[in-house]
Scaffold this motif. Structure first.
Motif, PDB file in Angstrom:
ATOM      1  N   LEU A  53      21.916  -4.845 -19.641  1.00  0.00           N
ATOM      2  CA  LEU A  53      21.554  -3.454 -19.891  1.00  0.00           C
ATOM      3  C   LEU A  53      22.458  -2.502 -19.129  1.00  0.00           C
ATOM      4  O   LEU A  53      22.236  -1.298 -19.130  1.00  0.00           O
ATOM      5  N   GLY A  54      23.459  -3.033 -18.431  1.00  0.00           N
ATOM      6  CA  GLY A  54      24.453  -2.162 -17.813  1.00  0.00           C
ATOM      7  C   GLY A  54      24.181  -1.811 -16.365  1.00  0.00           C
ATOM      8  O   GLY A  54      24.876  -0.990 -15.804  1.00  0.00           O
ATOM      9  N   ALA A  55      23.154  -2.414 -15.748  1.00  0.00           N
ATOM     10  CA  ALA A  55      22.922  -2.183 -14.318  1.00  0.00           C
ATOM     11  C   ALA A  55      23.583  -3.321 -13.547  1.00  0.00           C
ATOM     12  O   ALA A  55      23.190  -4.469 -13.689  1.00  0.00           O
ATOM     13  N   PHE A  56      24.575  -2.983 -12.750  1.00  0.00           N
ATOM     14  CA  PHE A  56      25.389  -4.030 -12.133  1.00  0.00           C
ATOM     15  C   PHE A  56      24.758  -4.602 -10.872  1.00  0.00           C
ATOM     16  O   PHE A  56      25.013  -5.730 -10.508  1.00  0.00           O
ATOM     17  N   THR A  57      23.968  -3.791 -10.188  1.00  0.00           N
ATOM     18  CA  THR A  57      23.561  -4.150  -8.838  1.00  0.00           C
ATOM     19  C   THR A  57      22.400  -5.148  -8.748  1.00  0.00           C
ATOM     20  O   THR A  57      22.448  -6.029  -7.902  1.00  0.00           O
ATOM     21  N   ASN A  95      12.402   2.530 -13.417  1.00  0.00           N
ATOM     22  CA  ASN A  95      13.522   3.425 -13.704  1.00  0.00           C
ATOM     23  C   ASN A  95      13.446   3.934 -15.137  1.00  0.00           C
ATOM     24  O   ASN A  95      13.219   3.168 -16.075  1.00  0.00           O
ATOM     25  N   ILE A 135      15.674   5.108 -17.213  1.00  0.00           N
ATOM     26  CA  ILE A 135      16.665   4.634 -18.187  1.00  0.00           C
ATOM     27  C   ILE A 135      16.291   3.231 -18.655  1.00  0.00           C
ATOM     28  O   ILE A 135      16.348   2.917 -19.844  1.00  0.00           O
ATOM     29  N   ARG A 157      15.208   1.874 -22.384  1.00  0.00           N
ATOM     30  CA  ARG A 157      15.985   0.831 -23.030  1.00  0.00           C
ATOM     31  C   ARG A 157      15.124  -0.318 -23.553  1.00  0.00           C
ATOM     32  O   ARG A 157      15.498  -0.991 -24.506  1.00  0.00           O
ATOM     33  N   ALA A 206      23.116  -2.242 -29.429  1.00  0.00           N
ATOM     34  CA  ALA A 206      22.709  -2.271 -28.029  1.00  0.00           C
ATOM     35  C   ALA A 206      21.301  -2.838 -27.886  1.00  0.00           C
ATOM     36  O   ALA A 206      20.998  -3.547 -26.927  1.00  0.00           O
ATOM     37  N   ILE A 226      26.711  -1.440  -1.682  1.00  0.00           N
ATOM     38  CA  ILE A 226      25.464  -1.226  -2.427  1.00  0.00           C
ATOM     39  C   ILE A 226      24.873  -2.572  -2.822  1.00  0.00           C
ATOM     40  O   ILE A 226      23.663  -2.778  -2.800  1.00  0.00           O
ATOM     41  N   PRO A 231      26.101   6.114 -16.143  1.00  0.00           N
ATOM     42  CA  PRO A 231      25.429   5.359 -17.210  1.00  0.00           C
ATOM     43  C   PRO A 231      25.872   5.725 -18.618  1.00  0.00           C
ATOM     44  O   PRO A 231      25.217   5.335 -19.568  1.00  0.00           O
ATOM     45  N   ASP A 276      28.872   4.898 -20.003  1.00  0.00           N
ATOM     46  CA  ASP A 276      30.135   4.206 -20.271  1.00  0.00           C
ATOM     47  C   ASP A 276      30.066   3.411 -21.569  1.00  0.00           C
ATOM     48  O   ASP A 276      30.492   2.264 -21.639  1.00  0.00           O
ATOM     49  N   ARG A 326      27.090   5.146 -10.801  1.00  0.00           N
ATOM     50  CA  ARG A 326      27.525   4.020 -11.622  1.00  0.00           C
ATOM     51  C   ARG A 326      26.894   2.721 -11.167  1.00  0.00           C
ATOM     52  O   ARG A 326      26.513   1.884 -11.980  1.00  0.00           O
ATOM     53  N   TRP A 327      26.803   2.527  -9.855  1.00  0.00           N
ATOM     54  CA  TRP A 327      26.327   1.231  -9.371  1.00  0.00           C
ATOM     55  C   TRP A 327      24.827   1.193  -9.190  1.00  0.00           C
ATOM     56  O   TRP A 327      24.294   0.267  -8.606  1.00  0.00           O
ATOM     57  N   THR A 328      24.135   2.238  -9.627  1.00  0.00           N
ATOM     58  CA  THR A 328      22.686   2.267  -9.442  1.00  0.00           C
ATOM     59  C   THR A 328      21.929   2.150 -10.755  1.00  0.00           C
ATOM     60  O   THR A 328      20.916   1.460 -10.822  1.00  0.00           O
ATOM     61  N   TYR A 329      22.421   2.809 -11.798  1.00  0.00           N
ATOM     62  CA  TYR A 329      21.602   2.926 -13.003  1.00  0.00           C
ATOM     63  C   TYR A 329      22.049   2.001 -14.128  1.00  0.00           C
ATOM     64  O   TYR A 329      23.227   1.680 -14.232  1.00  0.00           O
ATOM     65  N   PRO A 330      21.088   1.630 -14.975  1.00  0.00           N
ATOM     66  CA  PRO A 330      21.465   0.913 -16.206  1.00  0.00           C
ATOM     67  C   PRO A 330      22.159   1.871 -17.175  1.00  0.00           C
ATOM     68  O   PRO A 330      22.168   3.081 -16.964  1.00  0.00           O
ATOM     69  N   ARG A 331      22.691   1.284 -18.231  1.00  0.00           N
ATOM     70  CA  ARG A 331      23.389   2.083 -19.231  1.00  0.00           C
ATOM     71  C   ARG A 331      22.384   2.611 -20.257  1.00  0.00           C
ATOM     72  O   ARG A 331      21.447   1.916 -20.633  1.00  0.00           O
ATOM     73  N   VAL A 332      22.578   3.848 -20.688  1.00  0.00           N
ATOM     74  CA  VAL A 332      21.687   4.362 -21.732  1.00  0.00           C
ATOM     75  C   VAL A 332      22.154   3.839 -23.083  1.00  0.00           C
ATOM     76  O   VAL A 332      23.258   3.328 -23.211  1.00  0.00           O
ATOM     77  N   ARG A 333      21.280   3.969 -24.068  1.00  0.00           N
ATOM     78  CA  ARG A 333      21.657   3.521 -25.405  1.00  0.00           C
ATOM     79  C   ARG A 333      22.394   4.641 -26.100  1.00  0.00           C
ATOM     80  O   ARG A 333      22.301   5.797 -25.702  1.00  0.00           O
TER      81      ARG A 333
END
Lengths: 388, 326
Positions: free
Chosen positions: A142-146, A213, A215, A219, A370, B40, B211, B213, B286-293
């Motif tokens: 889902l794009g959250a790296f951490t 969260n 977002i 999702r 997605a 982080i 988020p 990208d 960038r390193w905290t949140y998921p990506r939106v659709r």
């Protein structure tokens, strides 16, 4: 340099071409996989895209087929146990248990009570590790790296604990026909006892930082709704079925080992969407902690391997039996048919991921690309298990 | 000897300085991003090469330069190689009108904001070309996303910038900065908080940063529009992304955060400090949140940012007019 006049070289293989026969006019045929970051291994999904909308999806399997069932025909029962650790690297002990349980059933072998408790403790620890792996990887999808780094931090502790009795960190072959290979050491039990409150303190943090969260909620809420009827039709089990509100857990439905003596709940969710499956898995981790806590208290002293346990050359007596356990992904089943020969005549393995994946084609229809990734991730697929 | 006009000389020196600094900023930002991301995620980040791994990006850049330039079969050779160049070149231009200090500006034009917005719009073209020319389905999808996103987010960005220009009465960045004072309560962010918020969110969308990208969402589209690029082709896209971040943060600093104004320290230091703070914010996000659709991304833009930006602009215009009468 070779120049191409047309795109013939991009026409694709049999699956793509067969799939493309019925494609709509102007739609894009896209191969997600076999090498793709979100398919967790070598799953291939052929999708027909209209813009970003998925009109049709078809999983293509077999890229990781390792003939485990065939190997079972050329090995003795004891020799086959290491194979089981390699079917599903996420929840290896669940598979250990399914096969060992089936062999014990056919052989009529009693397991010492301490061994049963050790099996419960290690299997549940492995379940938490598996869910953590899923959690991190899903959020990565889902794009959250951490979060995956935090998940692996916790998972590392479990692997360290399990390394002590099992001797390996991922592909365990720890259970034996008639017990387990090694007793839990005092140090190992202390570390498990330290792990339980520590991991309990981590779960609220995950809830605050990740699960709530906005977002993430946008999702996964109302994405990939799986009706109960669909679950039943495709034979989905585990968190996928429970996320749709089906209260089916092999630990309660077909009780085995000492689970009937333990007090725990079966988390279900009526949301039916990816969020439901997410919630179920998060709740299951807490329940697993409860089970481990109780099992540690109730565990009696004694042998961990039954007296006169089968040797590696042991021949499974003539007969057949089916043993199912609740794996991290659902119902793991092993069906053993023996004709009394050196090797087991036939072993059939039921992989929960196979059934869970099969409903993807139906559920992903009409969703955005997605979302398809979000649905695929929420099914918690381990490809080696599906292909076997 | 007076053959070269002073303005041209100014631009030339500025371009050389910008070209040098863009490379440096890229290297430093890659290191900062990886280091911050590492901490982080409870890991050290790069630490082997140089002090605290500071030379790691340099090694990576050298590796990228040394790699074979690869082009997929069936790709359009001219457009394929034009795209990364087109992504990178306008960025150099974007740096020219930035007022780093009082009078420290490579290109002193009275339409600086407009120039930056116009040339940053060219980035869309490179994304589209890269996705289209590489003859890759993921690339095409990424390009389609990139274009829709960039077009959508440019509008609220523009509107929020316009609101500040209304207050300052100028499109010249240096003039806007001069209109602000030393202390934070003299900055435009106090009079235009909503515009600042809209600007930052749009800037994340405009620079394709998480988020937002989506054009390069790697879990969906492997690497989106630059899937097929290797070596310096990829390196230029990478550099352009960081340079773009610096530009949007610099513009935000000049428009909202008082530019070079600040107590005690000299102007350029303050400017760099403020830009760095904004950059860090982008890295943290960038390193905290998921990506939106993708559809959610457009909903945020069309349903929230755009109406808010328009309302903000109208309100600002109303008060500016009122102030004129008063």
């Amino acid at each position: 340099m070779t120049t191409y006049q047309n795109n013939d070289h991009l026409a694709g293989d049999f699956y793509t071409q067969n799939f493309a026969k019925t494609a709509g006019e102007g739609n894009l045929i896209l191969n997600l996989g076999p090498q793709h970051p979100s398919t967790h291994g070598v799953l291939r999904v052929v999708v027909e895209l209209d813009g970003e909308y998925i009109m049709r999806a078809e999983p293509v399997l077999g890229y990781l087929h390792r003939m485990h069932e065939k190997m079972a025909e050329v090995k003795t029962a004891a020799q086959f146990i290491p194979n089981m650790g390699r079917v599903d690297y996420g929840h290896a002990l669940g598979w250990n248990w399914a096969f060992v349980g089936a062999a014990e059933l056919v052989g009529g072998i009693e397991v010492p009570e301490r061994a049963e408790y050790i099996r419960v403790i290690t299997c549940e620890l492995n379940r938490i590790a598996s869910h953590l792996l899923w959690w991190g990887a899903y959020l990565l999808d889902l794009g959250a790296f951490t979060p995956i780094m935090y998940a692996f931090d916790d998972r590392e502790k479990i692997l360290d604990i399990l390394q002590d009795p099992t001797g390996s960190r991922l592909t365990y072959s720890y259970y034996r026909i008639g017990g387990v290979a090694k007793d839990l050491s005092a140090d190992c039990i202390r570390r498990i006892q330290e792990f339980i409150p520590w991991f309990r303190s981590r779960l609220p943090m995950y809830k605050d930082l990740v699960s709530d969260n906005i977002i993430l909620r946008k999702r996964i809420e109302d994405i990939g709704v799986i009706e109960q009827e669909v679950c039943r039709r495709f034979g989905a089990t585990g968190p996928v079925a429970r996320g749709s509100g089906i209260k089916y857990d092999v630990r309660r439905a077909q009780p085995y080992s000492v689970y009937p003596k333990l007090d725990f709940e079966i988390p279900t969710s009526n949301l039916k969407c990816a969020r439901g499956r997410y919630d179920v898995r998060m709740a299951e981790m807490e329940q697993s902690l409860r089970i481990i806590e109780q099992a540690l208290e109730m565990m009696p002293e004694g042998e961990v391997l039954v007296k006169g346990a089968p040797k590696p050359s042991w021949k499974v007596p003539k007969g057949e039996g089916y043993f199912a356990v609740e794996g991290a992904r659902g119902k793991i089943g092993a069906y053993v048919v023996s004709d009394g020969g050196k090797n087991i005549y036939r072993t059939k393995l039921r992989a929960p991921g196979y059934c869970n994946l099969s409903l993807f084609a139906e559920v992903s229809q009409g969703t955005i690309l997605a979302d398809a990734v979000a649905i695929l991730g929420s099914l918690d697929l381990i490809i080696p298990e599906i292909d076997r | 000897m007076n053959a070269i006009p002073a303005e041209l000389l100014n631009i030339l020196i500025g371009l050389v300085a910008v070209a040098a600094s863009v490379g440096l900023i890229g290297l430093v930002m890659v290191w900062v991003e990886r280091k911050v991301a590492g901490h982080i995620q409870r890991r050290p980040g790069p630490y082997e090469v140089g002090p605290s791994g500071a030379l790691q990006p340099l090694c990576d850049a050298l590796k990228l330069v040394g790699k074979q330039l690869f082009m997929p079969l069936g790709a359009d050779p001219i457009l394929f190689w034009l795209a990364p160049v087109l992504a990178f070149l306008p960025v150099l231009l974007l740096f020219l009108p930035l007022p780093v200090g009082d009078g420290l500006q490579a290109l002193d034009v009275n339409l600086g904001v407009l120039l930056i917005l116009a040339f940053s719009g060219l980035a869309v073209l490179s994304v589209l070309l890269a996705g289209w020319a590489s003859n890759n389905k993921y690339g095409l999808l990424g390009a389609a996303r990139g274009v829709a996103q960039a077009v959508a987010y440019e509008i609220p960005l523009l509107l929020s910038v316009l609101a500040v220009s209304f207050v300052a009465g100028s499109l010249d960045l240096a003039q806007v900065v001069k209109g602000q004072g030393t202390w934070p309560w003299n900055w435009n962010i106090m009079t235009q908080p909503l515009a600042f918020l809209i600007y930052i969110v749009s800037a994340l969308g405009e620079t394709n940063r998480a988020p937002f990208d989506l054009p390069e969402a790697e879990s969906e589209l492997t690497a989106g529009f630059h899937t097929e690029y290797s070596g310096m082709g990829f390196g230029l896209f990478f550099l352009a992304e960081y340079a773009n971040m610096v530009v949007v943060c610099s513009v935000a600093t000049a428009l909202f955060l008082g530019g070079w104004h600040g107590p005690v320290l000299p102007g350029p230091v303050w400017f760099v400090l403020k830009v760095s703070a904004l950059m860090l914010l982008m890295v943290f996000v960038r390193w905290t949140y998921p990506r939106v659709r993708f559809d959610q991304l457009l909903v945020i833009n069309w349903k929230w940012l755009l109406p808010l930006a328009v309302a903000n602009l109208l309100l600002t215009a109303f008060f500016v007019k009122l102030a004129q009468f008063a």
